[in-house]
Design an enzyme around this catalytic site. Structure first.
Site, PDB file in Angstrom:
ATOM      1  CG  HIS A 114      -2.115  -0.920   1.010  1.00  0.00           C
ATOM      2  ND1 HIS A 114      -3.428  -0.474   1.079  1.00  0.00           N
ATOM      3  CD2 HIS A 114      -2.187  -2.252   0.747  1.00  0.00           C
ATOM      4  CE1 HIS A 114      -4.248  -1.487   0.861  1.00  0.00           C
ATOM      5  NE2 HIS A 114      -3.508  -2.583   0.669  1.00  0.00           N
ATOM      6  CD  GLU A 122      -0.237   7.882   0.550  1.00  0.00           C
ATOM      7  OE1 GLU A 122       0.028   6.691   0.850  1.00  0.00           O
ATOM      8  OE2 GLU A 122       0.535   8.601  -0.113  1.00  0.00           O
ATOM      9  CG  HIS A 163      -2.913 -12.124  -1.003  1.00  0.00           C
ATOM     10  ND1 HIS A 163      -3.808 -11.874  -2.030  1.00  0.00           N
ATOM     11  CD2 HIS A 163      -2.544 -10.906  -0.518  1.00  0.00           C
ATOM     12  CE1 HIS A 163      -3.970 -10.569  -2.162  1.00  0.00           C
ATOM     13  NE2 HIS A 163      -3.223  -9.960  -1.241  1.00  0.00           N
ATOM     14  CB  THR A 164       1.437 -17.488   1.046  1.00  0.00           C
ATOM     15  OG1 THR A 164       1.529 -18.788   1.604  1.00  0.00           O
ATOM     16  CG2 THR A 164       2.673 -16.710   1.428  1.00  0.00           C
ATOM     17  CG  ASP A 199       6.431   8.243  -0.555  1.00  0.00           C
ATOM     18  OD1 ASP A 199       5.650   7.410  -0.046  1.00  0.00           O
ATOM     19  OD2 ASP A 199       6.043   9.153  -1.321  1.00  0.00           O
ATOM     20  CG  ASP A 246       3.349 -22.436   2.543  1.00  0.00           C
ATOM     21  OD1 ASP A 246       2.478 -21.699   2.006  1.00  0.00           O
ATOM     22  OD2 ASP A 246       3.077 -23.199   3.495  1.00  0.00           O
ATOM     23  CB  SER A 277       3.244   8.936   1.544  1.00  0.00           C
ATOM     24  OG  SER A 277       2.966   7.832   0.699  1.00  0.00           O
TER      25      SER A 277
END
Length: 488
Positions: free
Chosen positions: A232, A251, A355-356, A240, A415, A242
């Site tokens: 993100h 943000e 996403h593991t 940076d 994994d 942010s």
């Protein structure tokens, strides 16, 4: 008659000799001041003059001196009776030093040959002393002065030898400047490097790793949160930090970032580093190191990362939606977003493997279900594994804010189980499930499902490219003292 004829011959001879002497004097020295001095040489000339019995002898001498016809004064016979002037020739050569012909007497025929032989080196005895003085001032004005003192008799030869050295150094001097310009290309201190803090803060990686390990041991959800944070941050205006800035309209306030976590880990690492290396390590570098260590802590590869990023001065919520990947994106939409960052389709599949580890709230994947006629929730996507769909609905029935592991059965380990689940219809998010519905991405998913080593190897390169997006270096940005706010 004899006395009158002798007087006429005397006048003629004296006139001819005077004209010859004047011509020679004019050739010897151009200055008018030295012209009257040749007059004493008349007696020496008169001795040679009586030899011819007819006026045919002086005739060839007349064309040699063109000014002879102009000067025919008869009063010149007055100096004839002066006998004591034979010593004048000794004084005559002294003023005639600027020219070689002065060394020889005027009436003698070999005198014109003397100047031709004077410049030649083989005649040093008579002509060398006079010409040695004139050539010396000539080489002194040009640059090759050091070579002048060496050769005294022959001046022109040394003047040509030192000239080449003066011309050769100039080409060597201009050749020197290109090398420094070429050696010092763009400032190396501005480039990212794994050894960026080797001198200023050598313990930076150890400090961040200790903080991440401690926090992950206390809270197993931390590794997944730190890995999500780097995505993100880097996808919105570059890596940076942010996303760390707090305040209205930043943000961090965008709905896509409300579920982010792990900020406390970054803040703790920053406090530790400020105590050891004040105002040295940027918050953006800490995010990258923390994400790398989160993968390592959960069993993934420990990959080298380059450091030297600086923190941004601005954080706007309006920049989030235009850059972040939404959970409802198709493969084409995700590929376009990645391509805009300079990332490939292979990077898309590899980085989705992040996403593991981690979990997602039920509200994140609710659009994948719809109510049926009986009021029960059924999957919108018919490719979803039916058993898996039932498990998800059961987990979210009690509370919509419940969290479900992104990698079914292996959410705590980094994994390749994630890719195997995708092929089995057990992808949690829609962006996960669509990867097997595209022929190109499905082939890559299958390859990673078969070889964890292949996945780890690809992860190292893709992670390095992700964490190099839009970095700020040099005078851009700053090194924040607090990661949650810019320096005041």
């Amino acid at each position: 008659m004899d006395r009158g004829r002798r007087r006429q011959w005397g006048v003629v001879c004296s006139a001819l000799l005077l004209s010859a002497l004047l011509a020679v004097a004019s050739a010897q020295s151009p200055s008018p001041a030295r012209a009257p001095k040749p007059a004493p040489s008349l007696p020496a000339a008169l001795r040679a003059a009586p030899r011819p019995s007819s006026p045919a002898v002086p005739a060839p001498k007349a064309p040699a001196a063109s000014p002879a016809p102009k000067q025919t004064p008869s009063p010149s016979a007055s100096p004839v009776p002066k006998p004591p002037t034979p010593r004048a020739p000794a004084q005559a050569p002294k003023p005639s030093s600027p020219a070689a012909p002065s060394a020889s007497p005027v009436p003698k025929p070999p005198a014109p040959r003397a100047p031709a032989q004077a410049p030649k080196p083989p005649s040093p005895p008579s002509a060398s002393p006079p010409p040695a003085a004139p050539p010396l001032p000539k080489p002194s004005p040009p640059p090759p002065a050091p070579s002048a003192p060496k050769p005294s008799p022959v001046a022109p030869a040394p003047a040509q030898k030192p000239s080449p050295p003066t011309t050769t150094p100039p080409p060597q001097k201009p050749s020197a400047p290109p090398s420094p310009t070429n050696s010092s290309p763009p400032t190396p201190s501005l480039a990212l490097s794994p050894n960026f803090y080797a001198a200023s803060c050598p313990s930076v990686e150890l400090a961040v790793n200790d903080v991440v390990r401690s926090a992950s041991t206390l809270d197993p959800s931390i590794p997944g949160k730190l890995l999500r944070m780097v995505f993100h941050d880097c996808f919105v205006e570059g890596c940076d930090a942010s996303v760390l800035i707090q305040g209205s309209g930043t943000e961090r306030t965008d709905p896509a970032n409300l579920s982010l976590g792990g900020f406390n880990v970054i803040d703790e690492a920053k406090r530790l580093l400020e105590a050891v290396c004040p105002a040295t390590v940027s918050c953006s570098d800490i995010i990258v190191l923390a994400a790398r260590d989160a993968v390592t802590f959960t069993g993934g590869p420990s990959v080298p990362v380059s450091l030297g990023r600086r923190d941004s001065l601005v954080s706007l919520a309006s920049n989030v939606r235009a850059n972040i990947i939404d959970t409802g994106f198709s493969v084409d939409a995700m590929a376009a977003s990645f391509a805009s960052k300079g990332l490939s389709l292979d990077d898309l599949v590899t980085l989705s493997g992040g996403h593991t580890i981690g979990s997602a709230h039920c509200g994140t994947f609710r659009e994948r279900f719809r109510p049926d006629a009986n009021g029960s929730m059924v999957p919108v996507d018919g490719t979803m594994n039916a058993e898996y769909a039932t498990e998800l609905m059961r987990a979210c029935a009690a509370s919509g804010s419940a969290a479900v592991g992104c990698d079914d059965g292996s959410a705590a380990a980094f994994d390749n189980r994630y890719f195997s689940n995708l092929l089995d219809g057990r992808g949690l998010l829609r962006t996960d499930a669509v990867l097997v519905q595209n022929a190109t991405t499905r082939a890559r998913v299958a390859a990673f499902a078969q070889s964890q080593d292949s996945f780890f190897s690809s992860w190292a390169g893709s992670f390095a490219r992700l964490t190099s997006l839009g970095v700020k270096t040099g005078s851009a940005g700053e090194v924040r003292r607090l990661c949650s706010s810019v320096n005041g």
